[in-house]
Structure formats: C-alpha cells, structure tokens
Design an enzyme around this catalytic site. Structure first.
Site, short mmCIF file in Angstrom:
data_model
loop_
_atom_site.label_atom_id
_atom_site.label_comp_id
_atom_site.label_asym_id
_atom_site.label_seq_id
_atom_site.Cartn_x
_atom_site.Cartn_y
_atom_site.Cartn_z
N ASP A 198 0.44 -1.62 -0.16
CA ASP A 198 0.21 -0.06 0.19
C ASP A 198 0.55 1.16 0.05
O ASP A 198 1.58 1.31 1.00
CB ASP A 198 -0.86 0.16 1.03
CG ASP A 198 -1.99 1.49 1.45
OD1 ASP A 198 -2.93 0.63 0.51
OD2 ASP A 198 -1.72 2.61 1.73
N GLU A 242 -4.66 2.64 -3.82
CA GLU A 242 -3.56 2.17 -4.19
C GLU A 242 -2.99 1.23 -4.21
O GLU A 242 -1.34 0.72 -3.40
CB GLU A 242 -2.14 3.54 -3.30
CG GLU A 242 -3.11 3.18 -1.52
CD GLU A 242 -4.24 4.04 -2.09
OE1 GLU A 242 -4.00 4.11 -0.24
OE2 GLU A 242 -5.07 4.69 -2.13
#
Length: 339
Positions: A198, A242
């Site tokens: 992430d 993301e």
C-alpha cells in the site's frame, strides 16, 4: 519433362492475390518424387516457403519440429495415406493447419470423404498452376483472418484481466489465478507467498499533485515492483486504489521477506518526474505464506478455525496479509511485516 500443372491459357502465368505468402510456410507431402520436385520449385518461385517430404510419417516429424500453417498432402501414399494424416492432425486442435488434399480422385463421394477426414480443400492433380495458387491463397486469407481473430481475442482477454490505468492484473484475475496457484502449491507441496503493498499517504499525493500526478505515481509504483521481481514467475495485480498484491510462487516466508524489503527500498529510492516537480513515495507491506501461515498463530489477530482455513485459503491468506499490512501502517509506515 511432363508439366504436372498447366499454365493459365489466358495469361500464361500464375495468378496471385496475396503478398503474405512467405509468412505461411507450406509442407508438401507426396511420395511421387517427380511431382514433389516440380511442385516444390513452382511454389518457391511464387514466393512460398516450402519444405517437401516423401511420406506421412516424415511429415509428422517435421510438424512436431515446426509449425506449417499450410499442408499440401497427397491422398494416396503407402503405409499412411493422406486421409489418416488429416485425421491425426485434426485430433490435435492447436495450432491449426490448413490442409489441401492432392488427389487424382474426382468422384464426388470420394471428395466428401476427404473433406470429412479433416481436409479444408482439395485439388485434382493435373490442374492449372493458377488453381493451385488460388486455393493456397484462399487458405492464406483464411489463416490471416484466424490470426486477426486470435489477436482480438487476446486483446479482449487482456482488457478483462488488466487494470486499465496501470496495466497490472486486476482483482478478477487475482481471484481466479491465485486459486490455481494455491492448488498447484498444495499438489506439489510448495510454498506460495503473498505480499500486500500500500502506498503511504497516497491521498496526500492526489491532493498535492492532482489526480494526474496520482495516476503517474501508481504507474511508476507498478514499474518498480515489476523491475524487482522474477520475470514470468512472480506477478502483480492492482487490488484496489493504491493497494497492490504481489504473488511469489515457490517462495518461502524468509525469502519473501527479503523480496519485500527489496521492494520497499526500491520504492523509497525512486523519484517520479511529473510536470515541473518530483514525486517521492514510500510503501508498507504485509506478508503471508501458504501453507505455513494458514495454521493457528496466536501472534496474529486472525481466526484460528482450521475448518474455515481449509475451506478458503485464498481469502484467509489475503486477510492475513492485510492484517500484517495494517500493523506496518501502525508501526510508522514504510515497513514490512511478516510473522
């Protein structure tokens, strides 16, 4: 010497409508040495790449060594005839061969028999050269359309499997392929590790550089991941936003930790040029390994119901990686968390 093909009386030469002949090699199979040599020379003069063999058994050997999109095959040959060769080739669906039977037979029932055996077309020996070329060129046109359809099929498949922004595999591909990966790992008793990555503070990237800058950051992030994993073995998918999943087949937990640290450091070191500024990123990682992590582990806040783990190893593996990613975030980000 007898000319086994007659020239077109209208033009005195063969007719050709296809310029792609060199891209479609021909295998000529005929036990008649005179016919074989004459046909070989004629087709080569007309731009075809041709290899000639004397019997069906030798043809099978050549076909195993190289793909011949076009096959000109004599019907009557000793030991194995052209019909049997057609039948054998049709039992192998890929890759496709366009087969033209060469025959002295002109009886309608026999022609139907040849087509039913797997031939795409036929030509009676003694016909015009222009007819042979026309039938071969017809085969080329069909094969060209087949290639185009296959390319379109692959493009559609790519669109269905890929994230349109980054080009990474998408979540649907992950769900389907990771199940197969885990089944293979179980069958051969091999480890499979999964990293959940992430990008840290990605919202701030979007806020500061806009969504175009955020898009460039996502694409650059993927490229760094791809540059630091094994080609054609490991693979990456965009899990959402993301978050990315990196699948490491045949990789034990300790090895996967090294890979994760390498990825973390590479992300930290990269710079992304966007317009007149530079974007820098860090990322956090959570790691889980099959099958060792899918057992009761009191150090992780994961359910230890073994029956649930047996039923859904994919979901449990991803959940464990996600929990460990959360711990990386809690511990300050730009970290890797495994066991």
């Amino acid at each position: 010497m007898i000319d086994l093909f007659q020239c077109s009386p209208e033009t005195g030469r063969s007719l050709s409508v296809v310029t792609e002949r060199p891209d479609f090699p021909v295998l000529l199979v005929d036990d008649d040495v005179v016919f074989r040599e004459l046909a070989l020379l004629f087709l080569q003069e007309e731009g075809y790449v041709v290899e000639a063999v004397a019997d069906a058994y030798e043809a099978q050997i050549r076909i195993q060594e190289r793909h011949y999109p076009l096959i000109l095959c004599d019907w009557m040959m000793p030991e194995m005839n052209g019909l049997e060769l057609c039948s054998r080739l049709r039992r192998c669906s890929e890759p496709y061969h366009y087969i033209i039977l060469l025959t002295s037979k002109n009886d309608e029932d026999e022609i139907v028999t040849g087509l039913n055996a797997g031939a795409d077309d036929y030509i009676v020996k003694g016909g015009r050269k222009s007819e042979l070329l026309a039938r071969l060129d017809c085969g080329v046109r069909i094969l060209i359309q087949q290639r185009l359809l296959e390319q379109q099929k692959q493009e559609i498949l790519q669109q269905a499997q890929r994230d349109p922004l980054t080009g990474a595999y998408n979540r649907g591909y992950l769900t389907q392929t990771l199940v197969c990966e885990l089944k293979r790992a179980q069958r051969y008793q091999l480890p499979t590790s999964v990293l959940l990555a992430d990008i840290d503070f990605f919202k701030s990237v979007n806020d500061r550089y806009g969504h175009l800058g955020g898009d460039e950051a996502l694409k650059a992030f993927l490229q760094v991941l791809l540059q630091n994993i094994r080609v054609n073995i490991d693979w990456v998918c965009r899990y959402g936003g993301e978050e990315f999943v990196i699948v490491l087949p045949n990789t034990e937990h300790k090895q996967a930790l090294l890979v994760a640290e390498k990825l973390r450091a590479a992300v930290r070191a990269m710079t992304i040029q966007f317009e007149n500024t530079t974007i820098q990123l860090t990322a956090s990682f959570g790691l889980a390994t099959y099958p060792d992590d899918l057992t009761c582990n009191k150090s992780d806040d994961v359910s230890c119901d073994q029956s649930d783990l047996d039923e859904s190893p994919l979901d449990n593996l991803l959940k464990l990686a996600d929990d460990r990613l959360y711990r990386s975030k809690q511990n300050g980000r730009n970290k890797v968390t495994g066991r």
